[in-house]
Design a protein around this motif. Structure first.
Motif, mmCIF file in Angstrom:
data_model
loop_
_atom_site.group_PDB
_atom_site.id
_atom_site.type_symbol
_atom_site.label_atom_id
_atom_site.label_comp_id
_atom_site.label_asym_id
_atom_site.label_seq_id
_atom_site.Cartn_x
_atom_site.Cartn_y
_atom_site.Cartn_z
ATOM 1 N N ARG A 235 0.825 -1.203 0.000
ATOM 2 C CA ARG A 235 0.000 0.000 0.000
ATOM 3 C C ARG A 235 0.864 1.261 0.000
ATOM 4 N NH1 ARG A 235 -3.081 -3.062 3.718
ATOM 5 N NH2 ARG A 235 -2.101 -1.932 5.471
ATOM 6 N N ASP A 236 1.905 1.202 0.817
ATOM 7 C CA ASP A 236 2.780 2.377 0.857
ATOM 8 C C ASP A 236 3.481 2.593 -0.491
ATOM 9 O OD1 ASP A 236 2.049 2.728 3.465
ATOM 10 O OD2 ASP A 236 3.858 1.783 4.338
ATOM 11 N N ALA A 237 3.886 1.507 -1.151
ATOM 12 C CA ALA A 237 4.565 1.630 -2.465
ATOM 13 C C ALA A 237 3.613 2.198 -3.516
ATOM 14 C CB ALA A 237 5.100 0.252 -2.899
ATOM 15 N N THR A 238 2.368 1.734 -3.514
ATOM 16 C CA THR A 238 1.402 2.214 -4.468
ATOM 17 C C THR A 238 1.106 3.714 -4.250
ATOM 18 O OG1 THR A 238 0.381 0.018 -4.567
ATOM 19 C CG2 THR A 238 -0.947 1.885 -5.345
ATOM 20 N N ARG A 239 0.993 4.089 -3.003
ATOM 21 C CA ARG A 239 0.741 5.505 -2.690
ATOM 22 C C ARG A 239 1.886 6.398 -3.119
ATOM 23 N NH1 ARG A 239 2.330 8.411 1.344
ATOM 24 N NH2 ARG A 239 3.057 6.568 2.491
ATOM 25 N N ILE A 240 3.085 5.872 -2.882
ATOM 26 C CA ILE A 240 4.277 6.688 -3.237
ATOM 27 C C ILE A 240 4.367 6.823 -4.753
ATOM 28 C CG2 ILE A 240 6.782 6.696 -3.203
ATOM 29 C CD1 ILE A 240 6.599 5.372 -0.425
ATOM 30 N N ARG A 241 4.129 5.760 -5.491
ATOM 31 C CA ARG A 241 4.185 5.839 -6.937
ATOM 32 C C ARG A 241 3.105 6.811 -7.482
ATOM 33 N NH1 ARG A 241 4.608 0.006 -6.474
ATOM 34 N NH2 ARG A 241 6.785 -0.670 -6.792
ATOM 35 N N GLY A 242 1.918 6.744 -6.899
ATOM 36 C CA GLY A 242 0.852 7.660 -7.349
ATOM 37 C C GLY A 242 1.222 9.117 -7.110
ATOM 38 N N GLU A 243 1.869 9.421 -5.997
ATOM 39 C CA GLU A 243 2.265 10.791 -5.731
ATOM 40 C C GLU A 243 3.369 11.235 -6.686
ATOM 41 O OE1 GLU A 243 3.396 10.825 -1.669
ATOM 42 O OE2 GLU A 243 1.338 10.703 -0.880
#
Length: 285
Positions: A277-285
């Protein structure tokens, strides 16, 4: 004729022993007789023994002090060791209260009563002691015990056999009122073996003195174990019990292992999901 007479006179003078030699022989015989009488009448009393003078099997006089004693030639002597004796008989099988058959080994310290027993100085702490006695009364009391010992048992070996019978009966009675777990307790504050031996000592002390003239100083338990005939089955039962405990410990260990692995897997999945979840959020930002 004259030669014949002289020869007879010369022969007559040498037919018997000289007067001086006869007196010497008589003196030697008297000395031998006196020595034999002295040997039969005078004797020595050692400080480690009582000596009883008996006449036709009946005690007439007792010597309790070291030194010289006298008696009539027709009287006899009986010597008794007054020192502390220790007797250890073979082990005996006894049943505990929970019906466990065990072999017990014990020993007893005993002696013919002396002044300490008569005056109460050898009694355990807390027991009633005898009143103060003078020396004459003490000697009379000791003579009473020695005479009783002489008439009831007679010898040290017979005394030990009587003690063995009495102690074995008293010990079996005490063990029969005690369970096995009380005898093998590892707690230092729970000395059941010492308590059993102490009760046996107290139960026999008075009776042994009154019946046999014996002072029971102490009875101690040396060891106890299962009889040789049942040891294999006992050891087999012990091994079986240990194996059962080992299986139980292994089962508990396996259960704990499963719980720990399940908890570790759950934590791993949670950490991976959180990381995703943290990786997906970081990529989206």
């Amino acid at each position: 004729m004259h030669l014949h007479i002289g020869s007879e006179a010369h022969s007559h003078r040498h037919t018997g022993p000289p007067p001086r030699w006869g007196r010497t022989l008589a003196c030697v015989l008297l000395l031998v007789l006196a020595g034999a009488v002295l040997f039969r009448t005078v004797f020595f009393v050692d400080e480690t023994e009582y000596v009883s003078v008996t006449q036709f099997g009946q005690p007439v006089r007792l010597y309790t002090e070291a030194g010289l004693g006298v008696k009539w030639p027709y009287q006899s002597l009986r010597r008794f060791d007054r020192r502390l004796q220790m007797y250890e008989p073979p082990g005996r099988e006894m049943l505990t209260e929970d019906k466990e058959n065990l072999t017990f080994q014990w020993y007893v310290c005993w002696r013919i009563p002396g002044a300490a027993f008569v005056t109460g100085q050898s009694q355990p702490v807390g027991e009633d002691t005898a009143p103060a006695l003078d020396d004459q009364r003490i000697r009379e009391e000791i003579k009473t015990y020695v005479d009783r010992f002489l008439q009831s048992v007679g010898t040290m070996e017979a005394a030990e056999r009587r003690l063995e019978e009495r102690i074995q009966a008293a010990m079996a009675a005490e063990i029969g009122r005690t369970q096995l777990h009380q005898l093998v307790s590892l707690e230092a504050e729970d000395p059941q073996l010492e308590a059993v031996a102490s009760r046996v000592t107290q139960s026999l002390r008075k009776a042994a003195a009154e019946q046999f003239g014996i002072e029971v100083v102490d009875v101690r338990m040396k060891r106890f174990n299962y009889p040789e005939a049942v040891k294999p089955s006992v050891y087999a039962e012990i091994r079986s019990e240990r194996e059962r405990v080992a299986v139980q410990y292994r089962a508990e260990g396996a259960s704990q292992k499963s719980k720990i692995e399940s908890l570790a897997d759950l934590q791993r999945e949670q950490l991976l999901a959180q990381a995703t979840r943290d990786a997906t959020r970081i990529r989206g930002e």
